[in-house]
Design a protein around this motif. Structure first.
Motif, PDB file in Angstrom:
ATOM      1  N   GLY A  43       0.900  -1.297   0.338  1.00  8.51           N
ATOM      2  CA  GLY A  43      -0.006   0.116   0.116  1.00  8.51           C
ATOM      3  C   GLY A  43       0.937   1.182   0.007  1.00  8.51           C
ATOM      4  O   GLY A  43       2.192   1.303  -0.135  1.00  8.51           O
ATOM      5  N   GLN A  44       0.298   2.331   0.136  1.00  7.06           N
ATOM      6  CA  GLN A  44       0.998   3.600  -0.009  1.00  7.06           C
ATOM      7  C   GLN A  44       1.586   3.767   1.449  1.00  7.06           C
ATOM      8  O   GLN A  44       0.853   3.864   2.355  1.00  7.06           O
ATOM      9  CB  GLN A  44       0.112   4.909  -0.366  1.00  7.06           C
ATOM     10  CG  GLN A  44       0.646   6.200  -0.275  1.00  7.06           C
ATOM     11  CD  GLN A  44      -0.440   7.314  -0.757  1.00  7.06           C
ATOM     12  OE1 GLN A  44      -1.521   7.024  -1.021  1.00  7.06           O
ATOM     13  NE2 GLN A  44       0.151   8.499  -0.936  1.00  7.06           N
ATOM     14  N   ILE A  45       2.848   4.040   1.250  1.00  4.68           N
ATOM     15  CA  ILE A  45       3.659   4.321   2.595  1.00  4.68           C
ATOM     16  C   ILE A  45       4.220   5.965   2.670  1.00  4.68           C
ATOM     17  O   ILE A  45       4.567   6.382   1.776  1.00  4.68           O
ATOM     18  CB  ILE A  45       4.969   3.201   2.735  1.00  4.68           C
ATOM     19  CG1 ILE A  45       5.467   3.513   3.990  1.00  4.68           C
ATOM     20  CG2 ILE A  45       5.814   3.329   1.307  1.00  4.68           C
ATOM     21  CD1 ILE A  45       6.639   2.136   4.270  1.00  4.68           C
ATOM     22  N   SER A  46       3.976   6.252   3.649  1.00  4.39           N
ATOM     23  CA  SER A  46       4.413   7.570   4.028  1.00  4.39           C
ATOM     24  C   SER A  46       5.268   7.663   5.311  1.00  4.39           C
ATOM     25  O   SER A  46       5.089   7.074   6.283  1.00  4.39           O
ATOM     26  CB  SER A  46       3.291   8.538   4.274  1.00  4.39           C
ATOM     27  OG  SER A  46       3.481   9.986   4.693  1.00  4.39           O
ATOM     28  N   CYS A  47       6.563   8.458   5.185  1.00 10.67           N
ATOM     29  CA  CYS A  47       7.694   7.981   6.002  1.00 10.67           C
ATOM     30  C   CYS A  47       7.800   9.564   6.639  1.00 10.67           C
ATOM     31  O   CYS A  47       7.533  10.478   5.701  1.00 10.67           O
ATOM     32  CB  CYS A  47       8.839   7.406   5.688  1.00 10.67           C
ATOM     33  SG  CYS A  47       8.857   5.745   5.173  1.00 10.67           S
ATOM     34  N   CYS A  48       8.297   9.742   7.896  1.00  5.66           N
ATOM     35  CA  CYS A  48       8.801  11.005   8.240  1.00  5.66           C
ATOM     36  C   CYS A  48       9.904  10.807   9.276  1.00  5.66           C
ATOM     37  O   CYS A  48       9.959   9.902   9.999  1.00  5.66           O
ATOM     38  CB  CYS A  48       7.488  11.664   8.886  1.00  5.66           C
ATOM     39  SG  CYS A  48       6.525  10.797  10.261  1.00  5.66           S
ATOM     40  N   GLU A  49      10.581  11.868   9.843  1.00  2.98           N
ATOM     41  CA  GLU A  49      11.540  11.864  10.743  1.00  2.98           C
ATOM     42  C   GLU A  49      11.097  12.891  11.904  1.00  2.98           C
ATOM     43  O   GLU A  49      10.905  13.834  11.532  1.00  2.98           O
ATOM     44  CB  GLU A  49      12.897  12.434  10.109  1.00  2.98           C
ATOM     45  CG  GLU A  49      13.510  11.537   9.000  1.00  2.98           C
ATOM     46  CD  GLU A  49      14.851  11.937   8.643  1.00  2.98           C
ATOM     47  OE1 GLU A  49      15.678  11.969   9.268  1.00  2.98           O
ATOM     48  OE2 GLU A  49      15.010  12.448   7.607  1.00  2.98           O
ATOM     49  N   GLY A  50      11.228  12.230  12.914  1.00  6.26           N
ATOM     50  CA  GLY A  50      10.858  13.016  14.289  1.00  6.26           C
ATOM     51  C   GLY A  50      10.011  12.240  15.021  1.00  6.26           C
ATOM     52  O   GLY A  50       9.211  11.500  14.553  1.00  6.26           O
ATOM     53  N   ASP A  51       9.961  12.407  16.176  1.00  8.96           N
ATOM     54  CA  ASP A  51       9.325  11.579  17.267  1.00  8.96           C
ATOM     55  C   ASP A  51       7.863  11.658  17.128  1.00  8.96           C
ATOM     56  O   ASP A  51       7.246  12.759  16.973  1.00  8.96           O
ATOM     57  CB  ASP A  51       9.556  11.879  18.752  1.00  8.96           C
ATOM     58  CG  ASP A  51      11.106  11.271  18.903  1.00  8.96           C
ATOM     59  OD1 ASP A  51      11.482  10.459  18.302  1.00  8.96           O
ATOM     60  OD2 ASP A  51      11.634  11.696  20.021  1.00  8.96           O
ATOM     61  N   TYR A  52       6.936  10.953  17.182  1.00  8.61           N
ATOM     62  CA  TYR A  52       5.547  10.750  16.985  1.00  8.61           C
ATOM     63  C   TYR A  52       5.121  11.544  15.771  1.00  8.61           C
ATOM     64  O   TYR A  52       4.029  12.219  15.859  1.00  8.61           O
ATOM     65  CB  TYR A  52       5.002  11.288  18.115  1.00  8.61           C
ATOM     66  CG  TYR A  52       5.458  10.664  19.363  1.00  8.61           C
ATOM     67  CD1 TYR A  52       4.833   9.376  19.830  1.00  8.61           C
ATOM     68  CD2 TYR A  52       6.147  11.271  20.447  1.00  8.61           C
ATOM     69  CE1 TYR A  52       5.374   8.822  20.654  1.00  8.61           C
ATOM     70  CE2 TYR A  52       6.448  10.515  21.661  1.00  8.61           C
ATOM     71  CZ  TYR A  52       6.321   9.310  21.604  1.00  8.61           C
ATOM     72  OH  TYR A  52       6.579   8.536  23.058  1.00  8.61           O
TER      73      TYR A  52
END
Length: 203
Positions: free
Chosen positions: A169-178
């Motif tokens: 499926g579509q995956i979305s990543c980010c950096e930073g807590d929570y």
């Protein structure tokens, strides 16, 4: 005359040797042996891979293998949903039959310092402490059910999101807590694992 000399030069050129690698897959042995495979021209690496899946801290699946590989697949990937962890190791080398040894087991790792949201039941606001090289938070969206999974992931898993979209499926990543705020979870571990296993093991 020029064309004849050019044709003769092409015919006299040595044939390019393709890489040869061990090819096998085993659920019972960490150092499986198998047949020797001649790789395609684009498969410039031999690999020893290991796929290890934990479900509630028990080993759900542990598969070792060897194969030809594309360079972009040579990495350690991991996704961590909290109750379920998937660790994929694809160790590569570039000489004939260099993948005789088994891939290392990276399932035991120290906390990375990153904290992400994960899903617990119908809520996705539980805290998950990432481990090892998991420095990203992620969410995956299932277009059919409008539900998501959330947790920790490695950078390589996030940067290859386009290749994996049809699988997980579509995956979305980010950096930073929570940074991956919560919603409803997607059900069914096997629905996620089966196509991912095929994608990783047999490129």
């Amino acid at each position: 005359m020029y064309h004849m000399l050019r044709l003769l030069g092409i015919l006299l050129l040595p044939k390019a040797d393709t890489l040869k690698c061990y090819e096998c897959s085993s659920e019972s042995s960490t150092n499986c042996t198998g047949t020797i495979k001649e790789c395609s021209p684009r498969q410039t690496h031999c690999s020893a891979f290991r796929l290890k899946i934990y479900s509630d801290e028990s080993v759900y699946l542990d598969i070792n293998g060897k194969n030809c590989s594309f360079p972009e697949h040579c990495a350690q990937d991991a996704v961590n949903f909290g109750g379920t962890r998937i660790i994929i190791t694809n160790q590569c080398c570039t000489t004939d039959l260099c993948n005789s040894l088994a891939a290392r087991d990276y399932s035991k790792a120290r906390p990375s310092g990153r904290k992400c949201f994960t899903c617990n039941g119908l809520r996705c606001n539980a805290t998950l402490e990432c481990v090892g090289s998991q420095h990203h938070c992620f969410s995956t969206a299932d277009h059919k059910t409008s539900r998501t999974r959330k947790g920790c992931a490695t950078k390589h898993m996030c940067t290859n999101a386009d290749q994996l979209e049809g699988i997980i499926g579509q995956i979305s990543c980010c950096e930073g807590d929570y940074c991956n705020s919560g919603s409803r979870p997607i059900a069914g571990l096997l629905l996620f694992v089966a196509p991912l296993l095929t994608f990783i093991m047999w490129p």
